[in-house]
Design a protein around this motif. Structure first.
Motif, mmCIF file in Angstrom:
data_model
loop_
_atom_site.group_PDB
_atom_site.id
_atom_site.type_symbol
_atom_site.label_atom_id
_atom_site.label_comp_id
_atom_site.label_asym_id
_atom_site.label_seq_id
_atom_site.Cartn_x
_atom_site.Cartn_y
_atom_site.Cartn_z
ATOM 1 N N PRO A 109 0.815 -1.226 0.000
ATOM 2 C CA PRO A 109 0.000 0.000 0.000
ATOM 3 C C PRO A 109 0.847 1.274 0.000
ATOM 4 C CG PRO A 109 -0.819 -1.550 1.641
ATOM 5 C CD PRO A 109 0.475 -2.099 1.135
ATOM 6 N N PHE A 110 1.969 1.253 0.725
ATOM 7 C CA PHE A 110 2.835 2.423 0.751
ATOM 8 C C PHE A 110 3.523 2.629 -0.602
ATOM 9 C CE2 PHE A 110 2.604 1.817 5.395
ATOM 10 C CZ PHE A 110 2.356 3.116 5.787
ATOM 11 N N LEU A 111 3.955 1.548 -1.233
ATOM 12 C CA LEU A 111 4.587 1.673 -2.553
ATOM 13 C C LEU A 111 3.614 2.269 -3.568
ATOM 14 C CD1 LEU A 111 6.562 -1.687 -2.688
ATOM 15 C CD2 LEU A 111 7.550 0.618 -2.692
ATOM 16 N N ILE A 112 2.385 1.804 -3.542
ATOM 17 C CA ILE A 112 1.378 2.328 -4.476
ATOM 18 C C ILE A 112 1.079 3.797 -4.179
ATOM 19 C CG2 ILE A 112 -1.051 2.132 -5.168
ATOM 20 C CD1 ILE A 112 -0.684 -0.961 -4.667
ATOM 21 N N ALA A 113 0.846 4.103 -2.897
ATOM 22 C CA ALA A 113 0.543 5.491 -2.522
ATOM 23 C C ALA A 113 1.713 6.415 -2.834
ATOM 24 C CB ALA A 113 0.194 5.568 -1.034
ATOM 25 N N GLY A 114 2.931 5.948 -2.588
ATOM 26 C CA GLY A 114 4.111 6.760 -2.887
ATOM 27 C C GLY A 114 4.259 7.024 -4.369
ATOM 28 N N ALA A 115 4.022 5.996 -5.183
ATOM 29 C CA ALA A 115 4.115 6.165 -6.639
ATOM 30 C C ALA A 115 3.079 7.170 -7.137
ATOM 31 C CB ALA A 115 3.936 4.817 -7.328
ATOM 32 N N VAL A 116 1.869 7.086 -6.591
ATOM 33 C CA VAL A 116 0.806 8.025 -6.988
ATOM 34 C C VAL A 116 1.215 9.459 -6.646
ATOM 35 C CG1 VAL A 116 -1.565 8.742 -6.445
ATOM 36 C CG2 VAL A 116 -1.054 6.338 -6.901
ATOM 37 N N LYS A 117 1.827 9.642 -5.485
ATOM 38 C CA LYS A 117 2.265 10.984 -5.101
ATOM 39 C C LYS A 117 3.392 11.481 -5.998
ATOM 40 C CE LYS A 117 0.972 10.625 -0.242
ATOM 41 N NZ LYS A 117 0.393 9.267 -0.272
ATOM 42 N N LEU A 118 4.352 10.623 -6.274
ATOM 43 C CA LEU A 118 5.512 11.041 -7.077
ATOM 44 C C LEU A 118 5.149 11.309 -8.524
ATOM 45 C CD1 LEU A 118 8.245 8.681 -5.607
ATOM 46 C CD2 LEU A 118 7.937 11.128 -5.168
ATOM 47 N N VAL A 119 4.184 10.561 -9.057
ATOM 48 C CA VAL A 119 3.733 10.791 -10.429
ATOM 49 C C VAL A 119 3.008 12.120 -10.539
ATOM 50 C CG1 VAL A 119 2.130 9.946 -12.195
ATOM 51 C CG2 VAL A 119 3.687 8.363 -11.081
ATOM 52 N N GLY A 120 2.349 12.517 -9.458
ATOM 53 C CA GLY A 120 1.696 13.824 -9.441
ATOM 54 C C GLY A 120 0.293 13.817 -10.007
ATOM 55 N N LEU A 121 -0.457 12.785 -9.717
ATOM 56 C CA LEU A 121 -1.854 12.774 -10.145
ATOM 57 C C LEU A 121 -2.559 13.999 -9.567
ATOM 58 C CD1 LEU A 121 -2.827 9.009 -9.759
ATOM 59 C CD2 LEU A 121 -2.170 10.245 -11.818
ATOM 60 N N SER A 122 -3.494 14.537 -10.321
ATOM 61 C CA SER A 122 -4.120 15.803 -9.944
ATOM 62 C C SER A 122 -4.759 15.752 -8.555
ATOM 63 C CB SER A 122 -5.152 16.222 -10.989
ATOM 64 O OG SER A 122 -6.186 15.259 -11.068
ATOM 65 N N GLN B 26 4.255 21.575 -2.609
ATOM 66 C CA GLN B 26 4.415 20.323 -3.353
ATOM 67 C C GLN B 26 5.698 19.573 -2.969
ATOM 68 O OE1 GLN B 26 1.897 18.972 -5.261
ATOM 69 N NE2 GLN B 26 0.844 20.691 -4.278
ATOM 70 N N TRP B 27 6.667 20.267 -2.386
ATOM 71 C CA TRP B 27 7.862 19.575 -1.918
ATOM 72 C C TRP B 27 7.482 18.514 -0.888
ATOM 73 C CZ3 TRP B 27 9.239 19.193 3.156
ATOM 74 C CH2 TRP B 27 8.617 20.061 4.052
ATOM 75 N N PHE B 28 6.437 18.789 -0.106
ATOM 76 C CA PHE B 28 6.000 17.855 0.922
ATOM 77 C C PHE B 28 5.392 16.607 0.293
ATOM 78 C CE2 PHE B 28 3.085 16.544 4.428
ATOM 79 C CZ PHE B 28 4.080 16.251 5.357
ATOM 80 N N ARG B 29 4.726 16.774 -0.844
ATOM 81 C CA ARG B 29 4.189 15.623 -1.590
ATOM 82 C C ARG B 29 5.332 14.746 -2.067
ATOM 83 N NH1 ARG B 29 3.502 15.046 -7.116
ATOM 84 N NH2 ARG B 29 3.743 17.295 -7.419
ATOM 85 N N TYR B 30 6.374 15.370 -2.617
ATOM 86 C CA TYR B 30 7.531 14.591 -3.084
ATOM 87 C C TYR B 30 8.235 13.896 -1.914
ATOM 88 C CZ TYR B 30 7.187 16.684 -7.715
ATOM 89 O OH TYR B 30 6.758 17.061 -8.957
ATOM 90 N N MET B 31 8.390 14.597 -0.812
ATOM 91 C CA MET B 31 9.056 13.993 0.345
ATOM 92 C C MET B 31 8.240 12.817 0.883
ATOM 93 S SD MET B 31 10.114 15.521 4.059
ATOM 94 C CE MET B 31 8.474 15.313 4.711
ATOM 95 N N THR B 32 6.943 13.012 1.027
ATOM 96 C CA THR B 32 6.086 11.947 1.541
ATOM 97 C C THR B 32 6.096 10.744 0.607
ATOM 98 O OG1 THR B 32 4.677 13.607 2.590
ATOM 99 C CG2 THR B 32 3.756 11.404 2.349
ATOM 100 N N GLY B 33 5.928 11.002 -0.682
ATOM 101 C CA GLY B 33 5.965 9.905 -1.659
ATOM 102 C C GLY B 33 7.306 9.199 -1.665
ATOM 103 N N GLY B 34 8.379 9.962 -1.566
ATOM 104 C CA GLY B 34 9.712 9.364 -1.525
ATOM 105 C C GLY B 34 9.906 8.487 -0.302
ATOM 106 N N LEU B 35 9.459 8.971 0.856
ATOM 107 C CA LEU B 35 9.566 8.170 2.080
ATOM 108 C C LEU B 35 8.735 6.889 1.977
ATOM 109 C CD1 LEU B 35 9.462 10.935 4.841
ATOM 110 C CD2 LEU B 35 11.404 9.458 4.264
#
Length: 130
Positions: free
Chosen positions: A27-40, A53-62
């Motif tokens: 679930p974390f891998l999927i959620a992280g990928a969705v965040k990093l891809v930047g779905l609207s 948006q830096w926080f989205r990248y950081m969260t998705g990366g983590l």
């Protein structure tokens, strides 16, 4: 009642651990990928959170790093990272964006269980080497 042989017992434990690792990580891998891809939906959600948006990248990366680590020899570190991410998600749901924190709470509980198993193993090994 029939007793399980030592070999079968170890195989069951190994399978159980692999299942728990996958249930935590995927679930974390999927959620992280969705965040990093930047779905609207994610972009607007993190805009609503208000940290940029830096926080989205950081969260998705983590989420991705923690999820990947769960499948490696550093699985305890991965579980601890995911504990922090899930705890942050719970706080964010309760204080900022609303919605149900239940999914994040379930992921936190599973991540804590995985981390606790790993920490317990390390402690037992350390006690045996003293």
């Amino acid at each position: 009642m029939r007793r399980i042989s030592q070999g079968k017992h170890q195989a069951l434990r190994r399978t159980g651990m692999q299942t728990l690792r996958a249930a935590v990580a995927l679930p974390f891998l999927i959620a992280g990928a969705v965040k990093l891809v930047g779905l609207s939906g994610m972009v607007s959600l993190f805009h609503e959170i208000g940290l940029g948006q830096w926080f989205r990248y950081m969260t998705g990366g983590l989420e991705v790093v923690g999820g990947v680590l769960v499948f490696t020899r550093r699985w305890v570190l991965g579980a601890l990272i995911l504990c922090c991410v899930a705890a942050g998600a719970i706080v964010t749901h309760v204080t900022k964006i609303g919605g149900s924190p239940v999914p994040a709470t379930i992921l936190l509980a599973m991540s804590v269980a995985l981390a606790a198993i790993g920490i317990r193993r390390y402690v037992r090994e350390a006690e045996g080497h003293c």
